[in-house]
Design a protein around this motif. Sequence first.
Motif, mmCIF file in Angstrom:
data_model
loop_
_atom_site.group_PDB
_atom_site.id
_atom_site.type_symbol
_atom_site.label_atom_id
_atom_site.label_comp_id
_atom_site.label_asym_id
_atom_site.label_seq_id
_atom_site.Cartn_x
_atom_site.Cartn_y
_atom_site.Cartn_z
ATOM 1 N N LEU A 177 0.829 -1.207 0.000
ATOM 2 C CA LEU A 177 0.000 0.000 0.000
ATOM 3 C C LEU A 177 0.866 1.261 0.000
ATOM 4 O O LEU A 177 0.597 2.211 -0.736
ATOM 5 N N ARG A 178 1.924 1.261 0.795
ATOM 6 C CA ARG A 178 2.832 2.420 0.827
ATOM 7 C C ARG A 178 3.463 2.664 -0.534
ATOM 8 O O ARG A 178 3.576 3.808 -0.980
ATOM 9 N N ARG A 179 3.883 1.591 -1.210
ATOM 10 C CA ARG A 179 4.476 1.743 -2.547
ATOM 11 C C ARG A 179 3.460 2.310 -3.533
ATOM 12 O O ARG A 179 3.781 3.194 -4.324
ATOM 13 N N GLU A 180 2.233 1.804 -3.480
ATOM 14 C CA GLU A 180 1.197 2.298 -4.387
ATOM 15 C C GLU A 180 0.848 3.753 -4.116
ATOM 16 O O GLU A 180 0.606 4.525 -5.049
ATOM 17 N N LEU A 181 0.813 4.151 -2.860
ATOM 18 C CA LEU A 181 0.552 5.549 -2.524
ATOM 19 C C LEU A 181 1.669 6.456 -3.032
ATOM 20 O O LEU A 181 1.410 7.557 -3.534
ATOM 21 N N ALA A 182 2.911 6.003 -2.936
ATOM 22 C CA ALA A 182 4.040 6.789 -3.438
ATOM 23 C C ALA A 182 3.955 6.935 -4.955
ATOM 24 O O ALA A 182 4.203 8.020 -5.502
ATOM 25 N N ILE A 183 3.593 5.869 -5.639
ATOM 26 C CA ILE A 183 3.457 5.926 -7.099
ATOM 27 C C ILE A 183 2.334 6.893 -7.479
ATOM 28 O O ILE A 183 2.478 7.709 -8.395
ATOM 29 N N ALA A 184 1.201 6.807 -6.775
ATOM 30 C CA ALA A 184 0.075 7.700 -7.061
ATOM 31 C C ALA A 184 0.462 9.155 -6.834
ATOM 32 O O ALA A 184 0.126 10.031 -7.632
ATOM 33 N N ALA A 185 1.187 9.429 -5.760
ATOM 34 C CA ALA A 185 1.623 10.804 -5.484
ATOM 35 C C ALA A 185 2.570 11.292 -6.576
ATOM 36 O O ALA A 185 2.454 12.438 -7.046
ATOM 37 N N ASP A 186 3.485 10.440 -7.014
ATOM 38 C CA ASP A 186 4.391 10.813 -8.104
ATOM 39 C C ASP A 186 3.612 11.096 -9.383
ATOM 40 O O ASP A 186 3.913 12.053 -10.109
ATOM 41 N N ASP A 187 2.619 10.248 -9.685
ATOM 42 C CA ASP A 187 1.797 10.453 -10.879
ATOM 43 C C ASP A 187 1.037 11.778 -10.808
ATOM 44 O O ASP A 187 0.941 12.504 -11.799
ATOM 45 N N LEU A 188 0.489 12.075 -9.626
ATOM 46 C CA LEU A 188 -0.234 13.343 -9.453
ATOM 47 C C LEU A 188 0.681 14.540 -9.688
ATOM 48 O O LEU A 188 0.336 15.476 -10.420
ATOM 49 N N LEU A 189 1.848 14.509 -9.055
ATOM 50 C CA LEU A 189 2.787 15.622 -9.209
ATOM 51 C C LEU A 189 3.249 15.771 -10.647
ATOM 52 O O LEU A 189 3.326 16.878 -11.187
ATOM 53 N N SER A 190 3.570 14.666 -11.292
ATOM 54 C CA SER A 190 4.038 14.700 -12.670
ATOM 55 C C SER A 190 2.974 15.267 -13.612
ATOM 56 O O SER A 190 3.263 16.122 -14.449
ATOM 57 N N ALA A 191 1.741 14.785 -13.466
ATOM 58 C CA ALA A 191 0.657 15.267 -14.325
ATOM 59 C C ALA A 191 0.364 16.743 -14.074
ATOM 60 O O ALA A 191 0.113 17.502 -15.006
#
Length: 109
Positions: free
Chosen positions: A13-27
């Motif tokens: 879950l922590r890894r998925e949350l980090a990926i989602a946060a990175d995707d949000l920032l990138s977009a």
Amino acid sequence: MTPQQILAEIDHLRRELAIAADDLLSAAEQGLALTQDQPLDAEAVAASFHRVLAACSFQDLADQRIDRLLTVLTGRKAPPRPDAALLNGPALAGEAGLNQSAADALLKT
């Protein structure tokens, strides 16, 4: 669920949350950069915001997984949700869940 499975779930879950946060920032950064282009490419800006919206789906999936962990840890059941039949978030290896083919079929229009 064993303590090792609970820890694995939390780690995943922590890894998925980090990926989602990175995707949000990138977009979001891409969308801001696109607003500087002249002429403005409305389709590219819209695509960037669609990426932001898609990445925001992490919150509901994370909440489902946290509810499941809290139920295991405390023994208390989460209150029933009206959309419970629709909640088939990602499963860990070996668990039943919605596979990619089924998810793709749901999204076809």
